[in-house]
Design a protein around this motif. Sequence first.
Motif, PDB file in Angstrom:
ATOM      1  N   LEU A  38       0.799  -1.216   0.000  1.00  0.00           N
ATOM      2  CA  LEU A  38       0.000   0.000   0.000  1.00  0.00           C
ATOM      3  C   LEU A  38       0.837   1.273   0.000  1.00  0.00           C
ATOM      4  CD1 LEU A  38      -2.735  -1.093   2.562  1.00  0.00           C
ATOM      5  CD2 LEU A  38      -2.821  -1.177   0.057  1.00  0.00           C
ATOM      6  N   LEU A  39       2.017   1.218   0.604  1.00  0.00           N
ATOM      7  CA  LEU A  39       2.866   2.403   0.668  1.00  0.00           C
ATOM      8  C   LEU A  39       3.969   2.378  -0.391  1.00  0.00           C
ATOM      9  CD1 LEU A  39       3.118   2.581   4.538  1.00  0.00           C
ATOM     10  CD2 LEU A  39       1.650   3.934   3.044  1.00  0.00           C
ATOM     11  N   ALA A  40       3.948   1.394  -1.257  1.00  0.00           N
ATOM     12  CA  ALA A  40       4.850   1.270  -2.408  1.00  0.00           C
ATOM     13  C   ALA A  40       6.318   1.114  -2.044  1.00  0.00           C
ATOM     14  CB  ALA A  40       4.646   2.434  -3.376  1.00  0.00           C
ATOM     15  N   GLY A  41       6.623   0.655  -0.847  1.00  0.00           N
ATOM     16  CA  GLY A  41       8.014   0.430  -0.465  1.00  0.00           C
ATOM     17  C   GLY A  41       8.649  -0.703  -1.236  1.00  0.00           C
ATOM     18  N   GLN A  42       7.877  -1.762  -1.462  1.00  0.00           N
ATOM     19  CA  GLN A  42       8.404  -2.896  -2.216  1.00  0.00           C
ATOM     20  C   GLN A  42       8.682  -2.493  -3.662  1.00  0.00           C
ATOM     21  OE1 GLN A  42       4.969  -5.325  -0.777  1.00  0.00           O
ATOM     22  NE2 GLN A  42       6.509  -6.955  -0.752  1.00  0.00           N
ATOM     23  N   GLU A  43       7.726  -1.846  -4.283  1.00  0.00           N
ATOM     24  CA  GLU A  43       7.913  -1.419  -5.673  1.00  0.00           C
ATOM     25  C   GLU A  43       9.070  -0.433  -5.791  1.00  0.00           C
ATOM     26  OE1 GLU A  43       5.576   0.663  -9.404  1.00  0.00           O
ATOM     27  OE2 GLU A  43       4.443   0.127  -7.622  1.00  0.00           O
ATOM     28  N   GLU A  44       9.179   0.462  -4.833  1.00  0.00           N
ATOM     29  CA  GLU A  44      10.252   1.455  -4.865  1.00  0.00           C
ATOM     30  C   GLU A  44      11.634   0.801  -4.811  1.00  0.00           C
ATOM     31  OE1 GLU A  44       9.750   5.319  -2.763  1.00  0.00           O
ATOM     32  OE2 GLU A  44      11.535   4.645  -1.695  1.00  0.00           O
ATOM     33  N   ALA A  45      11.729  -0.341  -4.157  1.00  0.00           N
ATOM     34  CA  ALA A  45      13.009  -1.059  -4.098  1.00  0.00           C
ATOM     35  C   ALA A  45      13.247  -1.881  -5.357  1.00  0.00           C
ATOM     36  CB  ALA A  45      13.043  -1.957  -2.875  1.00  0.00           C
ATOM     37  N   LEU A  46      12.196  -2.496  -5.881  1.00  0.00           N
ATOM     38  CA  LEU A  46      12.355  -3.427  -7.001  1.00  0.00           C
ATOM     39  C   LEU A  46      12.479  -2.746  -8.368  1.00  0.00           C
ATOM     40  CD1 LEU A  46       9.714  -6.071  -5.877  1.00  0.00           C
ATOM     41  CD2 LEU A  46      12.207  -6.350  -5.883  1.00  0.00           C
ATOM     42  N   LEU A  47      11.629  -1.781  -8.628  1.00  0.00           N
ATOM     43  CA  LEU A  47      11.561  -1.185  -9.960  1.00  0.00           C
ATOM     44  C   LEU A  47      12.891  -0.607 -10.450  1.00  0.00           C
ATOM     45  CD1 LEU A  47       9.665  -0.687 -12.330  1.00  0.00           C
ATOM     46  CD2 LEU A  47       8.956   1.440 -11.231  1.00  0.00           C
ATOM     47  N   PRO A  48      13.626   0.137  -9.632  1.00  0.00           N
ATOM     48  CA  PRO A  48      14.894   0.689 -10.126  1.00  0.00           C
ATOM     49  C   PRO A  48      15.954  -0.364 -10.448  1.00  0.00           C
ATOM     50  CG  PRO A  48      14.166   1.881  -8.182  1.00  0.00           C
ATOM     51  CD  PRO A  48      13.298   0.676  -8.309  1.00  0.00           C
ATOM     52  N   ALA A  49      15.752  -1.600  -9.991  1.00  0.00           N
ATOM     53  CA  ALA A  49      16.708  -2.667 -10.285  1.00  0.00           C
ATOM     54  C   ALA A  49      16.558  -3.194 -11.704  1.00  0.00           C
ATOM     55  CB  ALA A  49      16.535  -3.807  -9.286  1.00  0.00           C
ATOM     56  N   LEU A  50      15.500  -2.788 -12.378  1.00  0.00           N
ATOM     57  CA  LEU A  50      15.239  -3.258 -13.739  1.00  0.00           C
ATOM     58  C   LEU A  50      15.853  -2.326 -14.785  1.00  0.00           C
ATOM     59  CD1 LEU A  50      11.475  -4.220 -13.374  1.00  0.00           C
ATOM     60  CD2 LEU A  50      13.431  -5.783 -13.508  1.00  0.00           C
ATOM     61  N   ASP A  51      16.277  -2.925 -15.901  1.00  0.00           N
ATOM     62  CA  ASP A  51      16.671  -2.101 -17.044  1.00  0.00           C
ATOM     63  C   ASP A  51      15.386  -1.556 -17.670  1.00  0.00           C
ATOM     64  OD1 ASP A  51      15.595  -4.039 -18.916  1.00  0.00           O
ATOM     65  OD2 ASP A  51      17.480  -5.146 -18.793  1.00  0.00           O
ATOM     66  N   PHE A  52      15.528  -0.619 -18.575  1.00  0.00           N
ATOM     67  CA  PHE A  52      14.353   0.066 -19.116  1.00  0.00           C
ATOM     68  C   PHE A  52      13.380  -0.895 -19.788  1.00  0.00           C
ATOM     69  CE2 PHE A  52      12.016   2.375 -22.422  1.00  0.00           C
ATOM     70  CZ  PHE A  52      11.364   3.308 -21.627  1.00  0.00           C
ATOM     71  N   ASP A  53      13.884  -1.821 -20.579  1.00  0.00           N
ATOM     72  CA  ASP A  53      12.991  -2.731 -21.307  1.00  0.00           C
ATOM     73  C   ASP A  53      12.145  -3.581 -20.357  1.00  0.00           C
ATOM     74  OD1 ASP A  53      13.750  -1.831 -23.833  1.00  0.00           O
ATOM     75  OD2 ASP A  53      15.475  -3.196 -23.891  1.00  0.00           O
ATOM     76  N   HIS A  54      12.734  -4.026 -19.256  1.00  0.00           N
ATOM     77  CA  HIS A  54      11.979  -4.816 -18.290  1.00  0.00           C
ATOM     78  C   HIS A  54      11.080  -3.934 -17.410  1.00  0.00           C
ATOM     79  CE1 HIS A  54      15.004  -7.910 -19.302  1.00  0.00           C
ATOM     80  NE2 HIS A  54      14.008  -8.742 -19.029  1.00  0.00           N
ATOM     81  N   ALA A  55      11.486  -2.704 -17.175  1.00  0.00           N
ATOM     82  CA  ALA A  55      10.713  -1.794 -16.315  1.00  0.00           C
ATOM     83  C   ALA A  55       9.534  -1.163 -17.043  1.00  0.00           C
ATOM     84  CB  ALA A  55      11.629  -0.697 -15.773  1.00  0.00           C
ATOM     85  N   ARG A  56       9.618  -1.055 -18.361  1.00  0.00           N
ATOM     86  CA  ARG A  56       8.624  -0.326 -19.156  1.00  0.00           C
ATOM     87  C   ARG A  56       7.170  -0.651 -18.803  1.00  0.00           C
ATOM     88  NH1 ARG A  56       9.418  -0.211 -25.397  1.00  0.00           N
ATOM     89  NH2 ARG A  56      11.062   1.175 -24.740  1.00  0.00           N
ATOM     90  N   PRO A  57       6.773  -1.926 -18.644  1.00  0.00           N
ATOM     91  CA  PRO A  57       5.357  -2.205 -18.325  1.00  0.00           C
ATOM     92  C   PRO A  57       4.885  -1.616 -16.991  1.00  0.00           C
ATOM     93  CG  PRO A  57       6.507  -4.219 -18.968  1.00  0.00           C
ATOM     94  CD  PRO A  57       7.536  -3.155 -18.838  1.00  0.00           C
ATOM     95  N   PHE A  58       5.817  -1.288 -16.115  1.00  0.00           N
ATOM     96  CA  PHE A  58       5.456  -0.776 -14.790  1.00  0.00           C
ATOM     97  C   PHE A  58       5.589   0.744 -14.691  1.00  0.00           C
ATOM     98  CE2 PHE A  58       7.266  -5.036 -14.373  1.00  0.00           C
ATOM     99  CZ  PHE A  58       6.208  -5.701 -13.789  1.00  0.00           C
ATOM    100  N   LEU A  59       6.076   1.364 -15.736  1.00  0.00           N
ATOM    101  CA  LEU A  59       6.357   2.801 -15.717  1.00  0.00           C
ATOM    102  C   LEU A  59       5.239   3.599 -16.371  1.00  0.00           C
ATOM    103  CD1 LEU A  59      10.108   2.726 -16.829  1.00  0.00           C
ATOM    104  CD2 LEU A  59       9.221   3.085 -14.522  1.00  0.00           C
TER     105      LEU A  59
END
Length: 195
Positions: free
Chosen positions: A24-45
């Motif tokens: 709910l507070l996006a702590g998990q996403e905030e840690a995980l998303l930056p670990a992805l390269d752009f192509d893998h992160a794109r669906p979440f951005l």
Amino acid sequence: MPAARSQEQIVARLREVHADGKDLLAGQEEALLPALDFDHARPFLPSTVRRNRWRQQRDHESRARTYQVLAISEILNHRAAQARHAVAALAELAWLLGRDDVTAAMDTAGWLSCGAPRVKAFTDGFGWRFADTVEDLESRHMLIRMAAGQRCHPDGCRRGCADRHPASGQRGAAPTPRTPAHPKRRSTPPPSKNA
């Protein structure tokens, strides 16, 4: 040394986080998303994020040290929501670093005292300093008590803790005898207008 997670594993974990709806507070996403390269992160951005603006972050240990400092600060200041955010990010950073043992220890530690036991489990797992990162002696003792699942202060919380403490079985810490919980409240109800 445990292997870091692959891009595919991080994407799967991020999908799992989104599916369970507990971040709910996006702590998990905030840690995980930056670990992805752009192509893998794109669906979440958001669609406005462009390749040339995306910066993948690979130094998870430095990020974890930053979140550790943040989590301890939020715990000491009794900011439960912000502490929960930072502690959730710490757990995901431990996962990114391949430390399932640390994430399991954090899960076992529970959420008493704004998550202080979880941060202690994290630092113990990595062999990092915990309470001695806090310079102020009173705050250091407060953090040690909170990490043990105790009230922040032996005489009761003076800052408005809202954690369940085993010693009291109540939400929050009891006020100290010297300080009434609500000094402006009347001890008896006001007279009825109909009386």
